[in-house]
Design a protein around this motif. Structure first.
Motif, short mmCIF file in Angstrom:
data_model
loop_
_atom_site.label_atom_id
_atom_site.label_comp_id
_atom_site.label_asym_id
_atom_site.label_seq_id
_atom_site.Cartn_x
_atom_site.Cartn_y
_atom_site.Cartn_z
N ILE A 1 0.83 -1.20 0.00
CA ILE A 1 0.00 0.00 0.00
C ILE A 1 0.86 1.25 0.00
CG2 ILE A 1 -1.95 -1.16 1.08
CD1 ILE A 1 -1.17 0.07 3.73
N ASN A 2 0.24 2.39 -0.30
CA ASN A 2 1.00 3.63 -0.49
C ASN A 2 0.64 4.74 0.48
OD1 ASN A 2 -1.49 4.59 -1.65
ND2 ASN A 2 -0.86 3.65 -3.59
N THR A 3 0.08 4.40 1.63
CA THR A 3 -0.19 5.40 2.66
C THR A 3 0.21 4.86 4.03
OG1 THR A 3 -1.91 6.66 3.83
CG2 THR A 3 -2.59 4.62 2.79
N LEU B 1 -5.16 -3.59 -0.55
CA LEU B 1 -4.63 -2.87 -1.72
C LEU B 1 -5.76 -2.36 -2.60
CD1 LEU B 1 -2.12 -2.11 -3.51
CD2 LEU B 1 -2.53 -4.29 -4.70
N TYR B 2 -6.74 -3.19 -2.89
CA TYR B 2 -7.78 -2.84 -3.85
C TYR B 2 -9.06 -2.30 -3.21
CZ TYR B 2 -5.00 -5.06 -7.50
OH TYR B 2 -3.99 -5.37 -8.37
N ARG C 1 -6.82 10.36 -2.39
CA ARG C 1 -7.18 9.78 -1.09
C ARG C 1 -7.99 8.49 -1.21
NH1 ARG C 1 -5.84 13.80 2.56
NH2 ARG C 1 -6.80 12.65 4.28
N THR C 2 -8.18 8.03 -2.45
CA THR C 2 -8.95 6.79 -2.62
C THR C 2 -8.38 5.91 -3.73
OG1 THR C 2 -10.48 7.89 -4.17
CG2 THR C 2 -11.09 7.87 -1.84
N MET C 3 -7.17 6.16 -4.16
CA MET C 3 -6.57 5.37 -5.23
C MET C 3 -6.26 3.96 -4.74
SD MET C 3 -2.75 7.05 -5.17
CE MET C 3 -2.08 5.94 -6.41
N VAL C 4 -5.95 3.07 -5.65
CA VAL C 4 -5.53 1.73 -5.28
C VAL C 4 -4.32 1.85 -4.35
CG1 VAL C 4 -4.53 -0.43 -6.12
CG2 VAL C 4 -6.39 0.65 -7.38
N TYR D 1 0.85 10.80 -11.71
CA TYR D 1 0.89 10.72 -10.25
C TYR D 1 1.42 9.34 -9.84
CZ TYR D 1 -0.57 11.43 -5.39
OH TYR D 1 -0.59 11.57 -4.03
N GLY D 2 2.70 9.15 -10.04
CA GLY D 2 3.32 7.85 -9.76
C GLY D 2 3.79 7.74 -8.33
N VAL D 3 2.88 7.86 -7.38
CA VAL D 3 3.25 7.78 -5.96
C VAL D 3 3.77 6.38 -5.64
CG1 VAL D 3 0.87 7.26 -5.35
CG2 VAL D 3 2.41 8.11 -3.61
N PRO D 4 4.90 6.27 -4.95
CA PRO D 4 5.46 4.95 -4.63
C PRO D 4 4.76 4.33 -3.42
CG PRO D 4 6.87 6.65 -3.74
CD PRO D 4 5.77 7.36 -4.48
#
Length: 642
Positions: free
Chosen positions: A55-57, A111-112, A154-157, A435-438
């Motif tokens: 996950i990314n958060t 994740l999803y 705030r709601t992406m995969v 927006y390629g947030v890692p």
């Protein structure tokens, strides 16, 4: 004839089957856009663990750890897990339930889950369009809102956070309030509003401030426009909904709602005079303001997001508020980008909202959402997301009015309106591609934490900066002193230890802090068992046998150690000097303590230093440290060049 054809086509989209189709298309569109990130990073090995993308958060690991606890009893000694379940029960129990019924791994579910749950935002937007007899406006607005910058962020995969449910609540509440006015099935919508408000505190307690504002404007509208139609039903609706907003136990509110419904039956039977009805409304209004804590909640939230500099509570500690990007002031261009992908689009949205408000007065209920979004210029980045549903709806509505005004009888009006509405989604889709947030953690970092899990016990503590607190729970299965939600005065302890050049001092300070904090938590648990929840003062405090007051559980152990703000407050110079010289009596060792310092923490270390490099008595900086990270440029037989 052509105009009638367009009208009949609009009417056709009003049918239930058509509305379901529009919702399904908008929902699938939202999901498809969110899968772009998965496509971009599914092959990056550094972002994968146990065969799945991480996950990314950071906050996601807070909720995930709590769900793990419900599923298999993980993190048994972590008191903060208990607070997570108490504060976000709907979200965490939903996750645990899904993990039991779905044939996927837990990592896959978290994740999803944001994409599948948050995309449900299209439902209230499309339904509001149907209520206003603007089904296609609702459809295109739903597609636009679902992928707008702030909402997508705030709601992406991978953005596993309570936002995925919390951000659905205001649009659904708006739908219920509009439905009460624009539908003949008022009792049905009233029950929907009440149910939503009763559920709200268990989804996102902080969001009730928005609900308060929407309720007040809704009540204002009902009194102003519907009172002549039915004074009795208007007053009843306002009264019963106000009960759902009381800051009381659920059973108290349900009981009060039942009494209100019974009172309605009595009044309707005996035909009470209007002036007594007004008196009844005034009584409910007073109860609302006294029992809802609306003023206190609003003030507390405003204060939390406007705090600057150092925080004083006996001693002077550096405040974390100004190091969090979400809490800082942002530019108008950023506000426009986050809401509408550009300043022109935002301005068109504002014009569209004014026109919408002129045609449909009930849309004044959406004003708090739009106001919060615009107010993000002062309040901080996170508030932009509230404006997105109404901004998207207003923008598409303006496009519709312009097109059908310019060519009211043309067969091309509807296709042109549809095409223009879709064009507004393009800047948002482009943003998603860029927006390629890692992921929060990388594989090499998690491998270290997995090794820690093998050797450490759940009651052991790992000391690290608060950014890494939640991931450390999830992968390392140990406790922490500070984390993403408990980053208070104890930031001083971690920062001070990391700045120290004495291993012995660091070991003593950590042993004293960790053992004292563990004792605080255990004592607090015992304390809670002896009291009814209503008897515990806010914020939760406790007095020990020696008369020392401290905030337990989520409180700061440094305040307890230094007796901050109390009559016997310690002299910091003497305290730290005694600790450094080893003359201070330390608690008995009951657990191991680890230090976790990932390489990437170097990037934020200048910020970390701010919290420990401070004179607690004055709030002044102690010295000007020199910090410069070195990077390998070249390796040769002569050595390594940095």
């Amino acid at each position: 004839m052509q105009h009638n054809t367009t009208t009949s086509l609009q009417e056709r989209w009003m049918q239930p089957r058509s509305i379901v189709l529009l919702i399904a298309i908008a929902y699938l569109f939202s999901l498809a856009v969110r899968m772009i990130w998965v496509y971009q990073f599914h092959g990056v090995d550094a972002y994968r663990w146990h065969g799945q993308i991480m996950i990314n958060t950071n906050d996601g690991y807070y909720f995930a750890s709590a769900a793990q606890h419900l599923i298999n009893g993980a993190h048994p000694g972590n008191f903060r897990i208990e607070s997570a379940i108490r504060d976000y029960p709907v979200f965490i129990y939903l996750t645990a339930w899904l993990s039991k019924i779905l044939p996927f791994s837990f990592d896959t579910i978290i994740l999803y889950m944001p994409a599948f749950v948050a995309s449900l935002i299209v439902i209230p937007i499309v339904l509001i369009g149907r209520l206003l007899r603007l089904p296609l406006v609702g459809f295109f607005a739903a597609m636009l809102a679902a992928i707008s910058w702030s909402f997508y962020h705030r709601t992406m995969v991978g953005y596993y956070d309570s936002d995925m449910i919390a951000l659905l609540m205001p649009p659904f509440l708006l739908y219920g309030m509009v439905g009460y006015v624009h539908s003949q099935y008022r009792i049905r919508y009233l029950a929907f509003i009440i149910g939503l408000l009763l559920l709200y505190p268990y989804v996102y307690i902080q969001g009730t401030t928005v609900a308060y504002a929407m309720f007040l404007l809704w009540a204002f509208y009902l009194i102003l426009y519907l009172r002549k139609e039915s004074t009795f039903e208007t007053l009843f609706a306002i009264a019963v909904v106000s009960v759902a907003l009381w800051s009381q136990a659920l059973w108290v509110k349900v009981f009060a709602i039942a009494i209100t419904i019974l009172l309605r039956a009595v009044i309707k039977t005996r035909k009470i005079e209007n002036n007594r009805l007004y008196l009844l409304l005034a009584l409910y209004g007073l109860l609302f303001f006294f029992l809802s804590d609306i003023a206190m909640v609003s003030y507390a939230k405003l204060k939390a997001y406007t705090t600057t500099g150092t925080a004083t509570n006996g001693f002077h500690f550096y405040s974390v508020s100004q190091t969090i990007r979400e809490a800082g002031k942002i530019s108008w261009q950023t506000v426009a980008n986050r809401i509408s992908a550009g300043m022109p689009q935002l301005l068109f949205s504002m014009i569209g909202y004014l026109l919408l408000l002129y045609r449909y007065r009930i849309m004044i209920v959406a004003l708090p959402l739009l106001g919060l979004g615009i107010g993000a210029h002062w309040l901080g980045l996170r508030f932009t997301v509230y404006a997105i549903p109404i901004a998207a709806f207003s923008l598409v509505y303006l496009v519709r009015e312009i097109v059908f005004m310019a060519a009211p009888k043309s067969r091309l009006a509807l296709p042109i309106f549809s095409l223009l509405s879709l064009l507004f989604t393009i800047p948002h889709i482009k943003h998603v591609f860029h927006y390629g947030v890692p992921t929060v953690m990388q594989k090499a970092e998690v491998q270290v934490l997995d090794q820690l899990r093998q050797v450490a016990k759940p009651n052991d503590f790992t000391i690290t900066w608060w950014d890494y607190g939640y991931p450390l729970w999830y992968y390392g299965n140990t406790r922490t002193l500070i984390d993403g939600g408990k980053h208070n005065h104890d930031n001083f302890i971690v920062s001070n230890v990391l700045l120290s050049d004495s291993p012995a001092y660091a070991a003593r300070f950590l042993r004293l802090s960790v053992e004292s904090y563990a004792k605080m938590v255990d004592s607090y648990r015992d304390f809670l068992k002896t009291l009814d929840r209503k008897q515990i003062p806010k914020p939760y405090r406790m007095v020990d046998k020696e008369g020392r007051v401290y905030h337990a559980g989520g409180g700061a152990v440094i305040d307890f150690l230094l007796r901050s703000g109390q009559k016997d407050q310690k002299d910091t110079d003497s305290f730290f000097e005694t600790l450094e010289e080893g003359k201070l009596s330390l608690p008995k060792r009951s657990r191991d303590i680890y230090l976790y310092l990932p390489y990437r923490m170097i990037d934020i270390f200048p910020t970390v230093m701010l919290f420990g490099n401070i004179d607690l008595s004055t709030g002044e900086k102690l010295y000007d440290p020199v910090f410069a990270p070195g990077y390998v440029v070249k390796r040769s037989t002569n050595g390594t060049f940095l």
